[in-house]
Design an enzyme around this catalytic site. Structure first.
Site, mmCIF file in Angstrom:
data_model
loop_
_atom_site.group_PDB
_atom_site.id
_atom_site.type_symbol
_atom_site.label_atom_id
_atom_site.label_comp_id
_atom_site.label_asym_id
_atom_site.label_seq_id
_atom_site.Cartn_x
_atom_site.Cartn_y
_atom_site.Cartn_z
ATOM 1 N N GLN A 30 0.824 -1.216 0.000
ATOM 2 C CA GLN A 30 0.000 0.000 0.000
ATOM 3 C C GLN A 30 0.859 1.269 0.000
ATOM 4 O O GLN A 30 2.061 1.213 0.204
ATOM 5 C CB GLN A 30 -0.961 -0.017 1.197
ATOM 6 C CG GLN A 30 -0.305 -0.363 2.532
ATOM 7 C CD GLN A 30 -1.178 -1.149 3.506
ATOM 8 O OE1 GLN A 30 -2.402 -1.121 3.413
ATOM 9 N NE2 GLN A 30 -0.559 -1.831 4.449
ATOM 10 N N HIS A 61 -7.434 2.512 20.421
ATOM 11 C CA HIS A 61 -6.629 1.408 20.952
ATOM 12 C C HIS A 61 -7.145 0.920 22.307
ATOM 13 O O HIS A 61 -7.171 -0.276 22.573
ATOM 14 C CB HIS A 61 -5.142 1.801 20.998
ATOM 15 C CG HIS A 61 -4.558 1.959 19.621
ATOM 16 N ND1 HIS A 61 -3.706 2.974 19.268
ATOM 17 C CD2 HIS A 61 -4.741 1.222 18.495
ATOM 18 C CE1 HIS A 61 -3.382 2.849 17.985
ATOM 19 N NE2 HIS A 61 -3.998 1.801 17.499
ATOM 20 N N ASP A 85 1.029 -0.571 13.647
ATOM 21 C CA ASP A 85 1.616 0.535 14.419
ATOM 22 C C ASP A 85 1.915 0.146 15.867
ATOM 23 O O ASP A 85 2.638 0.859 16.563
ATOM 24 C CB ASP A 85 0.699 1.771 14.359
ATOM 25 C CG ASP A 85 -0.723 1.469 14.798
ATOM 26 O OD1 ASP A 85 -0.924 1.069 15.955
ATOM 27 O OD2 ASP A 85 -1.643 1.623 13.977
ATOM 28 N N GLY A 138 -3.347 -12.647 7.473
ATOM 29 C CA GLY A 138 -4.207 -12.988 8.612
ATOM 30 C C GLY A 138 -5.275 -14.022 8.274
ATOM 31 O O GLY A 138 -5.640 -14.856 9.106
ATOM 32 N N ASP A 155 -7.481 -5.273 13.808
ATOM 33 C CA ASP A 155 -7.184 -3.849 13.636
ATOM 34 C C ASP A 155 -6.831 -3.626 12.171
ATOM 35 O O ASP A 155 -5.663 -3.542 11.802
ATOM 36 C CB ASP A 155 -6.021 -3.459 14.560
ATOM 37 C CG ASP A 155 -5.693 -1.988 14.446
ATOM 38 O OD1 ASP A 155 -6.496 -1.232 13.858
ATOM 39 O OD2 ASP A 155 -4.619 -1.574 14.936
ATOM 40 N N ASP A 158 -9.913 -0.072 6.075
ATOM 41 C CA ASP A 158 -11.293 -0.202 5.594
ATOM 42 C C ASP A 158 -11.371 -1.348 4.573
ATOM 43 O O ASP A 158 -10.343 -1.785 4.048
ATOM 44 C CB ASP A 158 -11.725 1.125 4.955
ATOM 45 C CG ASP A 158 -11.876 2.206 6.000
ATOM 46 O OD1 ASP A 158 -12.987 2.374 6.508
ATOM 47 O OD2 ASP A 158 -10.857 2.860 6.334
ATOM 48 N N PRO A 162 -6.017 -4.140 0.602
ATOM 49 C CA PRO A 162 -5.584 -5.326 1.342
ATOM 50 C C PRO A 162 -6.498 -5.704 2.520
ATOM 51 O O PRO A 162 -6.529 -6.856 2.937
ATOM 52 C CB PRO A 162 -4.180 -4.960 1.862
ATOM 53 C CG PRO A 162 -3.869 -3.602 1.375
ATOM 54 C CD PRO A 162 -4.985 -3.098 0.537
HETATM 55 N N1 AG3 Z 1 -7.355 1.140 11.600
HETATM 56 C C1 AG3 Z 1 -8.712 1.625 11.378
HETATM 57 C C2 AG3 Z 1 -8.793 2.788 10.444
HETATM 58 C C3 AG3 Z 1 -10.201 3.069 10.043
HETATM 59 C C4 AG3 Z 1 -10.316 4.259 9.175
HETATM 60 N N2 AG3 Z 1 -11.631 4.307 8.684
HETATM 61 C C5 AG3 Z 1 -12.453 5.327 8.756
HETATM 62 N N3 AG3 Z 1 -12.038 6.509 9.084
HETATM 63 N N4 AG3 Z 1 -13.701 5.130 8.485
HETATM 64 C C6 AG3 Z 1 -6.584 1.923 12.436
HETATM 65 C C7 AG3 Z 1 -5.244 1.385 12.777
HETATM 66 C C8 AG3 Z 1 -4.808 1.885 14.116
HETATM 67 N N5 AG3 Z 1 -3.981 0.963 14.794
#
Ligand code: AG3
Length: 282
Positions: A30, A61, A85, A138, A155, A158, A162
């Site tokens: 990405q 988190h 992260d 995963g 985690d 969207d 991927p």
């Molecule tokens: N992962 C989720 C991000 C979601 C973004 N989507 C949205 N704004 N609708 C975050 C990773 C943090 N560890």
């Protein structure tokens, strides 16, 4: 003035003032950018969608981690899918009951770059002897592993690119397969004001594997649009219905300091406004 614009939702965008771009490159999976902003601190975006900011990462988190772990109680083995992260890993390891935290992340570059640029987010979690970091897919992992987990935290990004495979019925079935009895799956499920179909789809797909499934909420400022829904899957309804008193007791014993999570917020987060709960009837 330099700006970063995120366009995730139709006809709507959010814009950050950028004081410095620290890194921008296409990884194997990405497009990854890390930049400084005056309002949200350091920000990381994947494929132009904001994933983490140093200012508001605690909300997501904490809620993705402490809700399933404290609802379940006595959690020793946790699986994190994604989460490069290290923010979820950090919160998981704050539970002394956790003996092993396995993290399966597809993109090694996210882990490397976040360790370089977001050391405060992982806060040493990748060096903890209880951490087992696996760079792999995963979907494949949950379909094949012989290990069993009390809690699985997905985690993801969207469901575009991927991350899409992490929103499928077969992935949820794989997660169910490697949970212990009464184990809990939680997932990030978008902002339903804009992404209502994610609630409809996840509800239907998780419902095929779990006796009790649903959603709880958290408000993360940079996941713009109000409530974010977090998916919940478990075979034991008692886990979702655990009392505030039991949560208070567990939270006190865990001795973790938080800025969003409290046992009362935990309980309240399962209450859904009709514009969200109506999506469950579809
Ligand atoms: N992962 C989720 C991000 C979601 C973004 N989507 C949205 N704004 N609708 C975050 C990773 C943090 N560890």
């Amino acid at each position: 003035m330099n700006r970063f614009q995120e366009i995730l939702h139709k006809g709507y965008a959010q814009t950050f003032e950028v004081t410095k771009v620290l890194f921008h490159e296409k990884t194997e999976h990405q497009d990854l950018i890390i930049f400084e902003t005056p309002t949200f601190g350091r920000v990381m975006a994947l494929d132009n969608i904001v994933q983490v900011t140093t200012r508001d990462e605690f909300v997501y988190h904490e809620m993705m981690t402490h809700v399933p772990i404290l609802a379940k109680g006595d959690v020793t083995n946790v699986l994190i899918i994604g989460g490069g992260d290290g923010g979820i890993l950090r919160e998981v390891l704050r539970h002394k009951s956790v003996e092993q935290a396995t993290m399966v992340e597809i993109d090694a570059s996210v882990v490397d770059l976040c360790q370089q640029h977001f050391a405060d987010i992982s806060d040493g979690a990748f060096d903890d002897p209880r951490t087992n970091l696996i760079i792999d897919d995963g979907v494949k992992f949950v379909a094949e592993t012989k290990q069993r987990f009390d809690v699985i935290i997905v985690d993801s990004t969207d469901p575009i690119g991927p991350g899409e495979v992490l929103f499928t019925q077969s992935f949820y079935a794989g997660c169910h397969r490697c949970l212990t009895d009464g184990g809990v799956l939680v997932t990030q499920n978008g902002v339903p004001f804009f992404q209502g179909s994610e609630v409809v789809d996840t509800n239907r797909r998780m419902g095929k594997s779990f006796k009790d499934n649903g959603f709880y909420t958290a408000v993360v400022p940079t996941y713009i649009g109000g409530f974010m829904t977090l998916g919940w899957g478990c075979d034991d309804t008692a886990v979702r219905n655990v009392s505030v008193k039991v949560l208070q007791d567990r939270f006190q014993k865990a001795n973790i300091s938080t800025r969003y999570y409290t046992p009362e917020m935990h309980k309240a987060s399962f209450a859904l406004p009709p514009f969200i709960s109506d999506l469950l009837a579809d």
